[in-house]
Design an enzyme around this catalytic site. Structure first.
Site, PDB file in Angstrom:
ATOM      1  N   HIS A 154       0.196   8.245  -0.322  1.00  0.00           N
ATOM      2  CA  HIS A 154      -0.661   7.327   0.439  1.00  0.00           C
ATOM      3  C   HIS A 154      -1.792   8.163   1.049  1.00  0.00           C
ATOM      4  CE1 HIS A 154      -2.153   4.220   3.022  1.00  0.00           C
ATOM      5  NE2 HIS A 154      -1.932   4.964   4.084  1.00  0.00           N
TER       6      HIS A 154
ATOM      7  N   ALA B 287       6.378   0.619  18.961  1.00  0.00           N
ATOM      8  CA  ALA B 287       6.431  -0.845  19.021  1.00  0.00           C
ATOM      9  C   ALA B 287       5.306  -1.469  19.842  1.00  0.00           C
ATOM     10  CB  ALA B 287       7.792  -1.286  19.571  1.00  0.00           C
TER      11      ALA B 287
END
Length: 335
Positions: free
Chosen positions: A192, A12
């Protein structure tokens, strides 16, 4: 006012996390009337936790009406408790001299622990998006680890290919001079990674057929698709590192918001790309975390079915599948 939704975010205080949290708290991800509780995970290291406190101070200072409350923790059990949405952003970056296999092993440990915690503590209907690379295989590891506890289903785990999808849209807009929002039915297949396959064969722009706009089927058009468009989308991340000195963070955060928003609120029949556990469609083996064109409705995604796969596309799809199988084999001993 609706009841708040619990959103867990890992990594975060990192670059992507910093670009992401303010978008979530503003309502850009779950809607302008949906309060959120942010459950923020960082490594249990004094420096990282201090940085996270600083980010939370900034979030407080924005006075977002939709930000109900926040939790900071170094414990995955706390971060994922009752989470309705989980964005797994934090991952071990590739260091100097690190082989891809080393990267897979290092991240395997992180995503095993986080997957287990999601499996034990999250809302059983949690929507999980793995952003941290290698995203498809990290999502596969988290999914397998969570499923051991029998609460959270495989379909709740997804990997982010939306950045590749958005990059493809942007390249098409630049090439054709059409607005980026006019493009429909673009797909990105597979991993990806630079092996991904951005597929424009079904795409339209303001109703015009994109293959015709690009002159696909002519030597010039096919050369642009094969030698410019596909590699540019596949290697865009490396090009940004080369230019910025850092990996793409704001664009990755924006794609994560797009991915969850569409999964949560629906796509109104429009195609988007999500990395999801295959159901066997298009001869992609079941359970492999693979990018597909999907539509979303009522909180569920569905693979766009019945598309014709030509020889060029099949080769591209098999090539990226081969890489995913190699990654899966490399982490098999951890699961």
């Amino acid at each position: 006012m609706k009841a708040p939704v619990r959103v867990a975010v890992t990594g975060a205080a990192g670059q992507i996390g910093y670009a992401l949290l303010f978008r979530i708290a503003s309502g850009a991800m779950l809607g302008a009337d949906q309060p959120v509780i942010l459950q923020l995970l960082e490594i249990p290291d004094e420096k990282a936790q201090k940085a996270l406190k600083g980010v939370m101070m900034e979030l407080e200072d924005c006075a977002f009406p939709l930000l109900h409350s926040m939790i900071a923790t170094g414990d995955p059990a706390v971060a994922f408790k009752d989470a309705d949405v989980a964005l797994l952003v934090g991952a071990r970056p590739r260091g100097p001299g690190m082989e891809r296999k080393d990267l897979l092993t290092a991240n395997g440990q992180i995503f095993t622990v986080q997957g287990e915690a999601i499996g034990k503590y999250a809302n059983p209907n949690v929507k999980v998006l793995v952003v941290g690379n290698p995203a498809n295989t990290n999502a596969y590891i988290a999914m397998k680890s969570a499923m051991k506890h029998g609460r959270v289903k495989a379909k709740n785990f997804t990997a982010m290919l939306r950045l590749d999808h958005n990059r493809a849209l942007s390249q098409l807009a630049t090439k054709t001079g059409k607005p980026v929002a006019s493009f429909k039915k673009v797909a990105v297949w597979g991993n990806h990674s630079p092996t991904m396959y951005p597929d424009v064969r079904f795409a339209t722009a303001d109703g015009a057929k994109v293959p015709e706009l690009l002159k696909l089927g002519t030597a010039e058009g096919d050369a642009w698709n094969k030698d410019t468009f596909i590699p540019t989308v596949g290697k865009r991340g490396a090009a940004i590192i080369e230019a910025r000195g850092l990996s793409s963070a704001a664009s990755a955060a924006s794609a994560a918001v797009d991915h969850i928003r569409d999964w949560w609120l629906g796509t109104n029949g429009e195609w988007v790309t999500m990395g999801i556990p295959s159901d066997g469609s298009y001869d992609i083996p079941e359970g492999i975390m693979y990018g597909f064109p999907v539509t979303c409705k009522n909180g569920e995604y569905e693979i766009v079915k019945g598309l014709e796969i030509d020889a060029f596309s099949r080769e591209k799809m098999n090539n990226t599948l081969k890489e995913l199988n190699e990654e899966k084999d490399a982490v098999a001993s951890m699961l």
